[in-house]
Design an enzyme around this catalytic site. Structure first.
Site, PDB file in Angstrom:
ATOM      1  CG  MET B   1     114.163  -8.026   0.384  1.00 22.94           C
ATOM      2  SD  MET B   1     113.965  -7.982  -1.395  1.00 22.94           S
ATOM      3  CE  MET B   1     112.528  -9.035  -1.599  1.00 22.94           C
ATOM      4  CB  CYS B   2     110.095  -2.600   0.387  1.00 26.13           C
ATOM      5  SG  CYS B   2     111.452  -1.856  -0.519  1.00 26.13           S
ATOM      6  CD  GLU B   3     107.649  -6.077   6.410  1.00 30.30           C
ATOM      7  OE1 GLU B   3     106.433  -6.258   6.593  1.00 30.30           O
ATOM      8  OE2 GLU B   3     108.524  -6.510   7.185  1.00 30.30           O
ATOM      9  CB  ILE B  78     107.684   0.634   5.293  1.00 31.93           C
ATOM     10  CG1 ILE B  78     107.569  -0.858   5.566  1.00 31.93           C
ATOM     11  CG2 ILE B  78     106.528   1.378   5.948  1.00 31.93           C
ATOM     12  CD1 ILE B  78     107.662  -1.186   7.046  1.00 31.93           C
ATOM     13  CG  ASN B 108     109.167  -7.094  -1.339  1.00 30.10           C
ATOM     14  OD1 ASN B 108     110.071  -7.642  -1.937  1.00 30.10           O
ATOM     15  ND2 ASN B 108     108.844  -7.406  -0.110  1.00 30.10           N
TER      16      ASN B 108
END
Lengths: 259, 259
Positions: B1-3, B78, B108
């Site tokens: 997962m991304c932020e 990110i 995300n």
């Protein structure tokens, strides 16, 4: 008038040396103090850096000068505003996606009456005649080829036709890039130079900086640099002809036509 | 997962403090090491910085952290790659022009079967499901409104509808921005916080850094920060509801709908 800088290379190459010369002309050795921008192609990827301040004083420009981004195609522009106020959205190079590729565009000159042309699917963000011309060109390409044409020759011919149409509106020195090609048009002033083995030491005109490409480059590297004015004092730059349309790919001039 | 990290402000504001916390999660305090990007709106202008390397080690990120770009809207991302390899073209935020405005998008989550949807005029450059979803959303907006609708309510309703359709394909936490609005959708996790007078001193969770906003901000400033996880330890972050669609403008939440 603005100044242009382009690069086409057969291996990812940094443009720090040429860029170091060009940015001095943005407010130090030249009068092009109304912003600047640079666009890099990295594989299918694309990133651009823009700053609406003089490149000679720009923190972003200092960063780009020090941070080596390696790319096979680069378009750079330093601006002396004539049409459109000084702001980020009027700062070249402009970019848009067509057929899943980013196209980018930087222009030197003024285009009279260009804004009477009907756009198709691309709308300018800023107020420059340059961005308007770019939007018109891409719109015409999309109208003619809803999907990317398989024939590179067809595409090249259409780009040339469109450039010649736009050039009827005034001064049109331009660099336009898709992922694979750097399309150029010289209306009044554009020089180019190919660096390949045997390499020499090159001395910048605008800064006390020289680079020995024998140390920097590999024997197979082929790198063409295109600029409004020669950037080095001891290399042989070729002046493009009036109304010369040329295409560069992987460092090599693959097509040229003067009319 | 991304932020994700987003900002909406009523005056041009820098995001250096929040960004300093977030980038640590890109390979240092977090595992999101597969590239990062940030997009700034400055008036009608837009500029974005991308780097396909871990933000904690990125020279571009260090530069952005030190160089204060003041903006009313920011989107940052990110990446922890799940779909699509690590490369520049797969690095969020993605951006496209619609109606003469740049729209940008960071996501995300994972979206199953999204690539079966038919696109209209926008084509992905990279291979992520996120960019595909963004292209589909913009294509639908353009199909419904060939010119920008005068009614902001109509536009907002359509964006919400499209977000809810995409969210049926999987996890969809998203920040999407035009020049004026920051549209958000929380599927599983998104927090937000508004800083306004009386300001407090804020302490980052991921870095030994605190800022006293009494010193930094003016009494009229209203700044909302949105993030996947709270970024500070001593402020009251609000968790968004599951399937909450919210819109922010000039620092203020102007609309919210949960369904």
């Amino acid at each position: 008038m603005c100044e242009l800088l382009g690069m086409s290379a057969n291996v990812p190459t940094d443009i720090c040396f040429s860029f170091s010369g060009l940015i001095k002309r943005g407010g130090e050795t030249g009068i092009h103090k109304d912003g600047w921008g640079i666009a890099f192609y990295e594989g299918k990827g694309f990133r651009a850096f823009h700053d609406p301040v003089a490149s000679a004083n720009s923190e972003v420009a200092k960063f780009i000068q020090q941070y080596s981004i390696k790319s096979t195609q680069v378009i750079c522009h330093i601006r002396k505003a004539n049409r459109g106020r000084v702001c980020l959205e009027n700062t070249h190079p402009f970019s848009r996606e067509l057929w899943g590729q980013i196209w980018s565009f930087a222009h030197n000159g003024q285009l009279k009456g260009i804004k009477k042309k009907v756009l198709n699917g691309y709308t300018p963000i800023g107020t420059t005649d340059s961005e308007y011309a770019f939007c018109w060109i891409l719109g015409q390409l999309r109208k003619k080829y809803p999907v990317k044409p398989k024939s590179k020759v067809k595409l090249r011919k259409t780009v040339e036709e469109l450039f010649r149409k736009v050039s009827q509106h005034g001064v049109f020195n331009v660099l336009m890039s898709d992922v694979d090609h750097l399309y150029t048009f010289c209306n009044t002033k554009l020089y180019w130079l190919t660096r390949q083995t045997p390499f020499v030491e090159a001395q910048l005109l605008d800064a006390d900086l020289c680079v020995d490409f024998n140390q920097e480059a590999s024997p197979d590297d082929v790198v063409t640099v295109i600029a409004t004015e020669p950037l080095t004092s001891n290399e042989q730059w070729t002046k493009m002809e009036t109304n010369e349309f040329s295409v560069f790919r992987l460092g090599v001039k693959t097509f040229t036509q003067v009319s």
